[in-house]
Design a protein around this motif. Sequence first.
Motif, short mmCIF file in Angstrom:
data_model
loop_
_atom_site.label_atom_id
_atom_site.label_comp_id
_atom_site.label_asym_id
_atom_site.label_seq_id
_atom_site.Cartn_x
_atom_site.Cartn_y
_atom_site.Cartn_z
N PRO A 75 -5.31 -5.64 -9.55
CA PRO A 75 -6.17 -4.89 -10.48
C PRO A 75 -6.82 -3.67 -9.85
O PRO A 75 -7.31 -2.79 -10.56
CB PRO A 75 -7.23 -5.93 -10.86
N ASP A 76 -6.87 -3.62 -8.52
CA ASP A 76 -7.53 -2.50 -7.84
C ASP A 76 -6.55 -1.34 -7.70
O ASP A 76 -5.54 -1.45 -7.00
CB ASP A 76 -8.00 -2.94 -6.46
N PRO A 77 -6.81 -0.20 -8.35
CA PRO A 77 -5.86 0.93 -8.29
C PRO A 77 -5.66 1.48 -6.88
O PRO A 77 -4.60 2.00 -6.56
CB PRO A 77 -6.51 1.98 -9.21
N HIS A 78 -6.68 1.34 -6.02
CA HIS A 78 -6.54 1.83 -4.64
C HIS A 78 -5.51 0.99 -3.88
O HIS A 78 -4.68 1.53 -3.14
CB HIS A 78 -7.88 1.79 -3.93
N ILE A 79 -5.56 -0.32 -4.08
CA ILE A 79 -4.58 -1.20 -3.43
C ILE A 79 -3.18 -0.90 -3.94
O ILE A 79 -2.22 -0.84 -3.18
CB ILE A 79 -4.94 -2.69 -3.67
N THR A 131 -9.23 1.73 6.74
CA THR A 131 -8.37 1.32 5.63
C THR A 131 -7.03 0.80 6.13
O THR A 131 -6.48 -0.17 5.59
CB THR A 131 -8.14 2.51 4.67
#
Length: 323
Positions: free
Chosen positions: A30-34, A109
């Motif tokens: 659900p996390d767009p960054h991931i 990151t």
Amino acid sequence: MTVSAGAVFEPIRDDLAGVEVAIRRALDGPDPHIVELATYLQRGGGKRLRPALLLLTARNFHYDRERLLPVAAAVELIHMATLVHDDIVDGATSRRGLPTVNVRWGTGTAVLTGDFLFARAFSLLAADGDNRVVRVMAEAVYEMSTGEIEQQAQLFDPAAGEEGYYRRIYKKTAHFISHCCLMGGLMGGAPERQVEALRRYGYGIGMGFQVIDDILDLTGNPEQLGKPRGTDLRSGVLTLPVLFALAKDPQPWLLERLAARQVDDATVERVTEWVEAVGGIAYARRRAEQFISDALEALDELAEAPMAPHLRALARFILERNN
């Protein structure tokens, strides 16, 4: 005759496509960054050698595609995680022609991305339900980690010599590859003697693969390699061609550079010319050929296996590759 990867992997072509789907699902969330990070890593591609070996070796026995694909995806996720972490440790700026994760998103990151990949991989392995699968891959990660620690302790230091080099590349590369082959046999229900033969085959091609990789680091085309020539030498990693040349013809100017931990572009060019002149490249090539020969000999135990010709072709492909 030149061997192509496409021909070698033809029997598992559709399944390798299925592995890509499994990797994409494992990295989705659900996390767009991931999702952005995962898409970037998968787009970086790679040879997919380790999942291919798992599938090819298992295909000689009982082949449970639905069970194998998630495990093959986990194997590649582990490999991806080690590359992300290695790039941080080495200070690498590019891999396969793309900026590394640590360059594009920062060291913090990148560390967490590697951790995320390990976590997703072991979730897939645990879901298989066979404790041997988790144990084999946990041991592989342990060996790779200790190999990396040893490499860091040996940076810019030729004292470890050729035997230290072999021990290091076994831990960092060949152990993982050999255990991908071993696991293919285990998951396929192979007899113990054939599982061991597959492990020995994987050891031979893993060692040969890394020696060829180290030759190419000095002699390869940077555009094909996706990284600058002499990356290992710049970071202080002394590979077989250089170690052989230093043992045969010690050069004070190079020893001074190594002691000062200063290796620039001019040094890389000078070292490459010198290593080739004293026979370091030719010697490393002979050692790679011997490792591949040992791998092919191990396959005699599987002479009648349906994938044996493809495993033999893969060994030749590793020896002939130029990137």
